[in-house]
Design a protein around this motif. Structure first.
Motif, PDB file in Angstrom:
ATOM      1  N   LEU A  80     -47.416   1.869 -15.775  1.00 52.26           N
ATOM      2  CA  LEU A  80     -46.903   2.324 -17.065  1.00 52.26           C
ATOM      3  C   LEU A  80     -45.591   1.586 -17.305  1.00 52.26           C
ATOM      4  O   LEU A  80     -44.645   1.717 -16.528  1.00 52.26           O
ATOM      5  CB  LEU A  80     -46.669   3.834 -17.059  1.00 52.26           C
ATOM      6  N   THR A  81     -45.570   0.771 -18.373  1.00 48.76           N
ATOM      7  CA  THR A  81     -44.359   0.064 -18.751  1.00 48.76           C
ATOM      8  C   THR A  81     -43.809   0.694 -20.013  1.00 48.76           C
ATOM      9  O   THR A  81     -44.543   1.299 -20.798  1.00 48.76           O
ATOM     10  CB  THR A  81     -44.628  -1.447 -18.968  1.00 48.76           C
ATOM     11  N   SER A  82     -42.512   0.558 -20.206  1.00 47.26           N
ATOM     12  CA  SER A  82     -41.854   1.160 -21.351  1.00 47.26           C
ATOM     13  C   SER A  82     -40.562   0.413 -21.630  1.00 47.26           C
ATOM     14  O   SER A  82     -39.905  -0.062 -20.703  1.00 47.26           O
ATOM     15  CB  SER A  82     -41.564   2.629 -21.049  1.00 47.26           C
ATOM     16  N   THR A  83     -40.212   0.320 -22.904  1.00 48.51           N
ATOM     17  CA  THR A  83     -38.978  -0.359 -23.302  1.00 48.51           C
ATOM     18  C   THR A  83     -38.288   0.453 -24.383  1.00 48.51           C
ATOM     19  O   THR A  83     -38.922   0.907 -25.328  1.00 48.51           O
ATOM     20  CB  THR A  83     -39.289  -1.777 -23.848  1.00 48.51           C
ATOM     21  N   ARG A  84     -36.977   0.625 -24.222  1.00 50.06           N
ATOM     22  CA  ARG A  84     -36.164   1.247 -25.283  1.00 50.06           C
ATOM     23  C   ARG A  84     -35.653   0.105 -26.145  1.00 50.06           C
ATOM     24  O   ARG A  84     -34.984  -0.801 -25.668  1.00 50.06           O
ATOM     25  CB  ARG A  84     -34.999   2.043 -24.708  1.00 50.06           C
ATOM     26  N   LEU A  85     -36.006   0.150 -27.445  1.00 48.87           N
ATOM     27  CA  LEU A  85     -35.627  -0.912 -28.372  1.00 48.87           C
ATOM     28  C   LEU A  85     -34.272  -0.629 -29.001  1.00 48.87           C
ATOM     29  O   LEU A  85     -33.763   0.501 -28.937  1.00 48.87           O
ATOM     30  CB  LEU A  85     -36.707  -1.071 -29.440  1.00 48.87           C
ATOM     31  N   ASP A  86     -33.696  -1.664 -29.603  1.00 48.21           N
ATOM     32  CA  ASP A  86     -32.358  -1.545 -30.181  1.00 48.21           C
ATOM     33  C   ASP A  86     -32.253  -0.476 -31.258  1.00 48.21           C
ATOM     34  O   ASP A  86     -31.187   0.088 -31.463  1.00 48.21           O
ATOM     35  CB  ASP A  86     -31.916  -2.889 -30.762  1.00 48.21           C
ATOM     36  N   ASP A  87     -33.360  -0.187 -31.960  1.00 51.99           N
ATOM     37  CA  ASP A  87     -33.312   0.832 -33.023  1.00 51.99           C
ATOM     38  C   ASP A  87     -33.455   2.252 -32.479  1.00 51.99           C
ATOM     39  O   ASP A  87     -33.493   3.212 -33.234  1.00 51.99           O
ATOM     40  CB  ASP A  87     -34.368   0.559 -34.087  1.00 51.99           C
ATOM     41  N   GLY A  88     -33.557   2.392 -31.152  1.00 53.61           N
ATOM     42  CA  GLY A  88     -33.682   3.706 -30.524  1.00 53.61           C
ATOM     43  C   GLY A  88     -35.114   4.124 -30.266  1.00 53.61           C
ATOM     44  O   GLY A  88     -35.360   5.137 -29.612  1.00 53.61           O
ATOM     45  N   VAL A  90     -38.967   3.811 -28.610  1.00 51.59           N
ATOM     46  CA  VAL A  90     -39.410   3.544 -27.243  1.00 51.59           C
ATOM     47  C   VAL A  90     -40.886   3.163 -27.275  1.00 51.59           C
ATOM     48  O   VAL A  90     -41.684   3.803 -27.965  1.00 51.59           O
ATOM     49  CB  VAL A  90     -39.211   4.790 -26.341  1.00 51.59           C
ATOM     50  N   THR A  91     -41.233   2.132 -26.528  1.00 52.63           N
ATOM     51  CA  THR A  91     -42.626   1.710 -26.397  1.00 52.63           C
ATOM     52  C   THR A  91     -43.224   2.333 -25.139  1.00 52.63           C
ATOM     53  O   THR A  91     -42.490   2.752 -24.238  1.00 52.63           O
ATOM     54  CB  THR A  91     -42.748   0.182 -26.278  1.00 52.63           C
ATOM     55  N   ALA A  92     -44.528   2.373 -25.072  1.00 52.10           N
ATOM     56  CA  ALA A  92     -45.233   2.822 -23.858  1.00 52.10           C
ATOM     57  C   ALA A  92     -46.520   2.013 -23.759  1.00 52.10           C
ATOM     58  O   ALA A  92     -47.270   1.909 -24.729  1.00 52.10           O
ATOM     59  CB  ALA A  92     -45.550   4.307 -23.925  1.00 52.10           C
ATOM     60  N   ASP A 108     -51.360  -0.113 -25.637  1.00 50.26           N
ATOM     61  CA  ASP A 108     -50.002  -0.432 -26.070  1.00 50.26           C
ATOM     62  C   ASP A 108     -49.659   0.424 -27.280  1.00 50.26           C
ATOM     63  O   ASP A 108     -50.277   0.310 -28.334  1.00 50.26           O
ATOM     64  CB  ASP A 108     -49.922  -1.919 -26.421  1.00 50.26           C
ATOM     65  N   GLN A 109     -48.657   1.278 -27.107  1.00 49.31           N
ATOM     66  CA  GLN A 109     -48.134   2.099 -28.199  1.00 49.31           C
ATOM     67  C   GLN A 109     -46.700   1.625 -28.441  1.00 49.31           C
ATOM     68  O   GLN A 109     -45.779   2.019 -27.729  1.00 49.31           O
ATOM     69  CB  GLN A 109     -48.182   3.576 -27.831  1.00 49.31           C
ATOM     70  N   PRO A 110     -46.500   0.734 -29.447  1.00 45.20           N
ATOM     71  CA  PRO A 110     -45.168   0.171 -29.652  1.00 45.20           C
ATOM     72  C   PRO A 110     -44.144   1.140 -30.224  1.00 45.20           C
ATOM     73  O   PRO A 110     -42.963   0.827 -30.249  1.00 45.20           O
ATOM     74  CB  PRO A 110     -45.419  -0.994 -30.615  1.00 45.20           C
ATOM     75  N   ARG A 111     -44.571   2.298 -30.669  1.00 45.78           N
ATOM     76  CA  ARG A 111     -43.635   3.304 -31.187  1.00 45.78           C
ATOM     77  C   ARG A 111     -43.995   4.673 -30.616  1.00 45.78           C
ATOM     78  O   ARG A 111     -44.325   5.591 -31.330  1.00 45.78           O
ATOM     79  CB  ARG A 111     -43.673   3.355 -32.723  1.00 45.78           C
ATOM     80  N   PHE A 112     -43.916   4.781 -29.292  1.00 43.82           N
ATOM     81  CA  PHE A 112     -44.218   6.046 -28.622  1.00 43.82           C
ATOM     82  C   PHE A 112     -43.209   7.104 -29.047  1.00 43.82           C
ATOM     83  O   PHE A 112     -43.550   8.253 -29.288  1.00 43.82           O
ATOM     84  CB  PHE A 112     -44.205   5.851 -27.102  1.00 43.82           C
ATOM     85  N   VAL A 113     -41.953   6.700 -29.118  1.00 41.89           N
ATOM     86  CA  VAL A 113     -40.887   7.565 -29.646  1.00 41.89           C
ATOM     87  C   VAL A 113     -40.307   6.816 -30.838  1.00 41.89           C
ATOM     88  O   VAL A 113     -39.897   5.663 -30.720  1.00 41.89           O
ATOM     89  CB  VAL A 113     -39.796   7.819 -28.584  1.00 41.89           C
ATOM     90  N   ALA A 114     -40.315   7.451 -31.993  1.00 37.71           N
ATOM     91  CA  ALA A 114     -39.802   6.825 -33.215  1.00 37.71           C
ATOM     92  C   ALA A 114     -38.289   6.692 -33.159  1.00 37.71           C
ATOM     93  O   ALA A 114     -37.612   7.438 -32.439  1.00 37.71           O
ATOM     94  CB  ALA A 114     -40.215   7.647 -34.421  1.00 37.71           C
ATOM     95  N   PRO A 115     -37.748   5.747 -33.944  1.00 36.98           N
ATOM     96  CA  PRO A 115     -36.279   5.632 -33.987  1.00 36.98           C
ATOM     97  C   PRO A 115     -35.667   6.897 -34.583  1.00 36.98           C
ATOM     98  O   PRO A 115     -36.322   7.602 -35.363  1.00 36.98           O
ATOM     99  CB  PRO A 115     -36.041   4.425 -34.888  1.00 36.98           C
ATOM    100  N   PRO A 116     -34.437   7.206 -34.200  1.00 40.04           N
ATOM    101  CA  PRO A 116     -33.782   8.390 -34.748  1.00 40.04           C
ATOM    102  C   PRO A 116     -33.642   8.287 -36.269  1.00 40.04           C
ATOM    103  O   PRO A 116     -33.478   7.200 -36.811  1.00 40.04           O
ATOM    104  CB  PRO A 116     -32.403   8.405 -34.089  1.00 40.04           C
ATOM    105  N   ALA A 117     -33.720   9.408 -36.939  1.00 40.08           N
ATOM    106  CA  ALA A 117     -33.553   9.439 -38.397  1.00 40.08           C
ATOM    107  C   ALA A 117     -32.114   9.086 -38.749  1.00 40.08           C
ATOM    108  O   ALA A 117     -31.176   9.454 -38.039  1.00 40.08           O
ATOM    109  CB  ALA A 117     -33.889  10.823 -38.942  1.00 40.08           C
ATOM    110  N   SER A 118     -31.946   8.336 -39.836  1.00 34.91           N
ATOM    111  CA  SER A 118     -30.578   7.972 -40.214  1.00 34.91           C
ATOM    112  C   SER A 118     -29.975   8.956 -41.166  1.00 34.91           C
ATOM    113  O   SER A 118     -30.536   9.684 -41.837  1.00 34.91           O
ATOM    114  CB  SER A 118     -30.515   6.605 -40.858  1.00 34.91           C
TER     115      SER A 118
END
Length: 118
Positions: A80-88, A90-92, A108-118
């Motif tokens: 299981l690989t995962s990356t936290r992107l600059d916009d907040g 997270v991929t899985a 590949d789920q490139p937006r497992f956790v969506a970026p925080p709301a602005s």
């Protein structure tokens, strides 16, 4: 020839480099032949759908930046690989060791956790 991933940790780095090079075939090579990539329109499954999804994704010429890879989790031939992107966000991804010892993504789920709301 496209360099194969000898570790699941190579996959994210290769994805960014190949996407920025607009190398659609190189991106498809990161996935198993029946691999699945989540898109806003629904899952792209298999090489043909992956190719179409990446062509569409790259059509507007976006630039990809590497995020912060998270520790890889292993379970036998799976990782299981995962990356936290600059916009907040997270991929899985789930990768599988291939018979030749290289690694490819299965899911590949490139937006497992969506970026925080602005």
């Amino acid at each position: 020839m496209t360099e194969p991933a000898t570790s699941p940790d190579d996959l994210g780095r290769f994805f960014v480099a190949r996407a920025n090079a607009r190398d659609v075939e190189g991106l498809v090579a990161l996935y198993e032949p029946d691999g699945v990539f989540a898109t806003p329109a629904g899952p792209a499954a298999g090489a043909d759908q992956l190719r179409a999804a990446f062509e569409q994704m790259l059509a507007d010429g976006p630039t990809f930046t590497p995020g912060q890879p998270q520790p890889t989790l292993y379970a036998g031939e799976l990782a299981l690989t995962s990356t936290r992107l600059d916009d907040g966000s997270v991929t899985a991804e789930v990768a599988r060791r291939q018979p030749d010892g290289t690694w490819r993504w299965v899911l590949d789920q490139p937006r497992f956790v969506a970026p925080p709301a602005s």
